[in-house]
Design a protein around this motif. Structure first.
Motif: not given
Length: 121
Positions: A1, A3, A5, A22, A24-26, A110, A112-113
């Motif tokens: 997946q 993510q 953040v 911001c 991005a990882s995964g 995708y 972020g929150q």
């Protein structure tokens, strides 16, 4: 997946500045556009601007000349430098990225929150 953040939000006085990040990882092969959106209370989410994989940028008229979007491709990170902030910039800021993952042959967006930015008058 994948993510995303965001970080860097907070409270600032009118005329001040903030820098959002911001990361991005995964499972990521590459990232095309990285974008910033915002949503103020009672309003629809709106595009602030975006940066392409090649580094080109595009901004909403309301932030042009005040906000700058950049990215560090090696770190899969985008930045939003916000200067000359006004109370009208108060919103939750979201980043979005169009990601190509291994085994999936199309880019997927995708989100972020979100991170709160509050500008006091």
């Amino acid at each position: 997946q994948v993510q995303l953040v965001e970080s860097g939000g907070g409270l600032v006085q009118a005329g001040g500045a903030l820098r959002l990040s911001c990361a991005a990882s995964g499972s990521i092969l590459s990232i095309n556009n990285m974008a910033w959106y915002r949503q103020a209370p009672g309003k629809q989410r709106e595009l602030v601007g975006f940066v392409t994989g090649g580094g080109s940028t595009n901004y909403a008229a309301s932030v042009k000349g005040r906000f700058t979007i950049s990215r560090d491709n090696a770190k899969n990170t985008a930045f939003l430098q916000m200067n000359s902030l006004t109370p009208e910039d108060t919103a939750v800021y979201y980043c979005a990225a169009d990601v190509l993952r291994p085994g999936i042959f199309t880019f997927t967006r995708y989100w972020g929150q979100g991170t709160q930015v509050t500008v006091s008058s």
